[in-house]
Scaffold this motif. Structure first.
Motif, mmCIF file in Angstrom:
data_model
loop_
_atom_site.group_PDB
_atom_site.id
_atom_site.type_symbol
_atom_site.label_atom_id
_atom_site.label_comp_id
_atom_site.label_asym_id
_atom_site.label_seq_id
_atom_site.Cartn_x
_atom_site.Cartn_y
_atom_site.Cartn_z
ATOM 1 N N ALA A 187 0.844 -1.191 0.000
ATOM 2 C CA ALA A 187 0.000 0.000 0.000
ATOM 3 C C ALA A 187 0.879 1.241 0.000
ATOM 4 O O ALA A 187 1.992 1.235 0.494
ATOM 5 C CB ALA A 187 -0.897 0.009 1.247
ATOM 6 N N ARG A 191 -1.298 1.141 6.421
ATOM 7 C CA ARG A 191 -0.811 1.654 5.139
ATOM 8 C C ARG A 191 0.590 2.237 5.270
ATOM 9 O O ARG A 191 1.451 2.032 4.402
ATOM 10 C CB ARG A 191 -1.782 2.687 4.586
ATOM 11 N N ASP A 218 -2.684 9.463 -2.020
ATOM 12 C CA ASP A 218 -2.613 8.749 -0.750
ATOM 13 C C ASP A 218 -3.802 9.059 0.142
ATOM 14 O O ASP A 218 -4.477 8.170 0.639
ATOM 15 C CB ASP A 218 -1.324 9.122 -0.019
#
Length: 299
Positions: free
Chosen positions: A8, A202, A236
């Motif tokens: 990620a 993440r 993001d």
């Protein structure tokens, strides 16, 4: 968290570097560094000028960012407004220490899946232990952001805010802040547990690429490349809508209202905030323009 077989994206690293001044602390020596032309905008009417300077809160030591049009804006401004006033920034560490601990410790091993845990441990091994078992998820993300910035060779003392503070203090010009350190950190503290865990997962999963991502952000900021900054940051944060609303959109809305109100009084103001707040569709310039205020790119 692994997406499509690939790590990620390291949300925590990028957004911390771009947005929150109280998150980053790194050390370095003052040596000649890169020349920068950071993006700056101007909002003006007959008797008021508000410069909007996009900052990086930590930079490679010696980065020369205050030349060109920025130098003229600094000289002409009668006051400086940042995210945090100097006193609030100084208090950030104490506030972090108060808010960061968990009520009940929980091992990081129980929070992160593999290989996110492996990447987290690798980043941790590059310095002292994070002590993450005793901290809230958001606080661990903060410490990871600090470590990544340090590993990338950034220095908070070479960030834009310390330089602006020194210049305005030397000139005897007032300096104020849009927020408090507690208010900034409470943006994270009050995120729901699922969102905090998503941020941590993440950030850990992408931590092996953190230095590369920071380099990309700094390079884009140095050349005033708004399109790349918007693409990097928004790619993001768009993945975590609750965090985006709290950390970006709602703050931008409050700051936009502050600027609109400030336009009612004459004078020239330098407003210096993280570049992430000045790029993208819900940025401060975009919100001002949507409300009918003309915003021009000044550098």
């Amino acid at each position: 968290m692994i997406e499509g077989g690939r790590p990620a994206r390291p949300w925590g690293r990028r957004i911390a570097a771009a947005l929150l001044p109280c998150l980053l602390a790194a050390c370095g020596t003052a040596e000649p560094g890169p020349q920068a032309q950071p993006a700056m905008w101007l909002v003006a009417d007959a008797d008021t000028r508000v410069y909007l300077l996009g900052t990086m809160h930590a930079l490679p030591p010696g980065t020369d960012w205050d030349g060109g049009k920025v130098a003229g804006a600094i000289d002409s401004a009668g006051e400086l407004v940042m995210e945090l006033a100097p006193g609030e920034l100084a208090a950030a560490g104490e506030v972090f220490g108060e808010l960061a601990p968990r009520a009940t410790p929980l091992a990081i091993d129980a929070r992160l899946p593999q290989p996110a845990l492996t990447r987290y441990r690798a980043l941790e091994a590059s310095g002292s232990d994070f002590g993450g078992d005793t901290l809230d998820d958001w606080a661990v993300v903060v410490l990871m952001a600090q470590r990544a910035a340090k590993n990338a060779g950034l220095s908070s003392s070479d960030g834009v805010e310390p330089g602006l503070t020194a210049r305005f203090k030397a000139a005897g010009k007032p300096i104020s802040g849009l927020e408090t350190a507690r208010g900034q950190l409470m943006l994270f503290e009050t995120l729901d547990p699922a969102t905090q865990r998503t941020l941590l997962t993440r950030a850990a999963a992408g931590s092996d690429a953190a230095m590369q991502d920071i380099d990309t952000l700094v390079a884009a900021w140095t050349r005033g490349d708004v399109a790349t900054l918007a693409a990097e940051i928004n790619a993001d944060i768009d993945a975590v809508p609750a965090a985006r609303r709290a950390i970006v959109t709602e703050r931008n809305r409050r700051w936009t209202a502050w600027i609109a109100a400030r336009m009612a009084r004459p004078g020239t103001v330098m407003v210096a905030v993280g570049t992430g707040h000045l790029v993208g569709t819900d940025s401060v310039p975009a919100m001002l323009e949507a409300a009918g205020t003309k915003v021009t790119r000044a550098q």
